[in-house]
Scaffold this active site. Structure first.
Site, short mmCIF file in Angstrom:
data_model
loop_
_atom_site.label_atom_id
_atom_site.label_comp_id
_atom_site.label_asym_id
_atom_site.label_seq_id
_atom_site.Cartn_x
_atom_site.Cartn_y
_atom_site.Cartn_z
CG HIS A 1 21.56 71.62 -46.26
ND1 HIS A 1 20.41 70.90 -46.12
CD2 HIS A 1 22.56 70.71 -46.42
CE1 HIS A 1 20.69 69.60 -46.20
NE2 HIS A 1 21.98 69.46 -46.37
NE ARG B 1 20.71 58.79 -44.81
CZ ARG B 1 21.84 59.18 -45.37
NH1 ARG B 1 22.45 60.23 -44.91
NH2 ARG B 1 22.36 58.52 -46.39
#
Ligand code: AMP
Length: 282
Positions: free
Chosen positions: A37, A189
Site C-alpha cells: 500500500h 489477509r
C-alpha cells in the site's frame, strides 16, 4: 498528515490545493496497510504534488459477510504508517459518508467478460461493489492520477475499462506487486494465515515463476494443469490458475496467442483466500 472523515471537509481542502495549482495522486485502500500500500503512496508522492490515501472497508464488495467481519482493522497503526510515508491527507469516512442513505450510487456499467472470469466466477457481485466504491471515491477526490496495485490485476483491468467508458480524465498508474522476502505477495489477509499456511503460501509465487519457465515451451493447458497439481501438493486449495490475455482477460492457448499474457491464481490457504499473478509475456 491531515485526516478527514467527512466528504465536505476533504473537498474543501482539495479545492484549496487545486486553486494553488497542485496536482493530486490518490491511493484507495481498505486499510491494514503494508509496504505494498505504501508503495502506492510513494509513487503518488513522487509524481504528484499531493498524495491522498483513503481507508474504507467497502461492505458492498464483500460477497461473504464473514470475510467482511474478519477483515483486519488497525486505524492507529495505518495513520502512523501513512504519516511516515509522507502522505498528505487521509480520507477515512464512515459508511454513511460514502453511501448517503437514499442515494443510489451503484455503477451498472457493462464490463463484458472482464468481471465474469476468474474472481468474477468465484466472488459474485464483488466487482460491481468495487466499481461502485472506486467511482464514488473518484467523484469525491477528483485526483489527477489514481494509483493501484498489480496485485489485484483483474480489479485494475476493470477500473481501466471503467475510466475509459466514463471518459474520465484520471490517469491510472499500475504499481508492481510488493512481496515478502520469500515471494508471498503482501496482503492484509496474510495476517490471518496460520503458521502452517504462512509456511505453505510462498509456493504460490514459486509456482507462478515455474509456470513462466514452462510456458516458454508448453501450451497454456499443460502449464495450468501442472500449476494446479503443484498448488495442491503444496497444501493449498486452488480455485483457478488461468493464463489470460492481459487486456481482455480471455484465456490464451499458446504463447503466440497474445502479446501480453498474465497468469492469475486464487487459492485457499486454510480459511484465507489469497490471489496473485505474474506477467508471463510482457
Ligand atoms: P486493498 O487494501 O487490498 O483493497 O488494496 C488497496 C490497493 O493496494 C489496491 O490498489 C491493491 O492492488 C494495492 N495492493 C495491495 N497489495 C499490494 C501489494 N502487495 N503490492 C502492491 N500493491 C498492492
Amino acid at each position: 498528515m491531515l485526516v478527514f472523515t467527512k466528504v465536505s471537509d476533504l473537498q474543501q481542502w482539495l479545492a484549496a490545493q487545486r486553486q494553488s495549482g497542485k496536482t493530486v495522486g490518490f491511493a484507495p485502500t481498505m486499510g491494514a496497510l503494508h509496504t505494498g500500500h505504501l508503495s502506492l503512496v510513494y509513487a503518488a508522492k513522487s509524481e504528484c504534488d499531493m498524495a491522498v490515501a483513503s481507508i474504507f472497508v467497502n461492505p458492498s464488495q464483500f460477497n461473504d459477510p464473514k470475510d467482511l467481519e474478519k477483515y483486519p482493522r488497525m486505524p492507529e497503526q495505518d495513520i502512523a504508517l501513512l504519516t511516515g510515508a509522507g502522505c498528505d491527507a487521509l480520507f477515512m469516512p464512515p459508511v454513511a459518508e460514502v453511501y448517503p442513505p437514499g442515494r443510489d450510487l451503484s455503477v451498472t456499467l457493462d464490463f463484458r467478460q472482464l468481471d465474469q472470469v476468474m474472481e468474477g466466477k468465484f466472488r459474485p457481485g464483488h466487482f460491481a461493489g468495487m466499481a461502485t466504491v472506486v467511482k464514488r471515491l473518484l467523484d469525491i477526490v477528483q485526483p489527477d492520477r489514481l494509483y493501484m496495485g498489480q496485485k489485484d490485476f483483474q480489479q485494475l483491468t476493470i477500473v481501466r475499462d471503467m475510466l475509459r467508458q466514463l471518459k474520465s480524465p484520471v490517469e491510472l498508474v499500475m504499481c508492481p506487486t510488493a512481496r515478502e522476502p520469500d515471494g508471498l505477495a503482501m496482503s492484509s489477509r496474510n495476517l490471518r494465515l496460520s503458521s502452517q499456511m504462512r509456511a505453505a503460501a510462498p509456493a504460490i509465487y514459486q509456482i507462478l515463476m515455474a509456470a513462466k519457465t514452462v510456458f516458454e515451451h508448453e501450451t497454456a493447458d499443460t502449464v495450468q494443469k501442472l500449476a494446479m497439481e503443484q498448488l495442491l501438493v503444496a497444501g493449498l486449495r486452488p480455485e483457478y490458475f488461468d493464463l489470460v490475455d492481459g487486456y481482455s482477460l480471455l484465456p490464451v492457448t499458446h504463447r503466440s496467442s497474445s502479446d501480453f499474457i498474465v497468469a492469475c491464481v486464487a487459492v485457499w490457504a486454510g480459511d484465507v483466500r489469497l490471489i496473485d499473478n505474474l506477467v508471463l509475456k510482457p
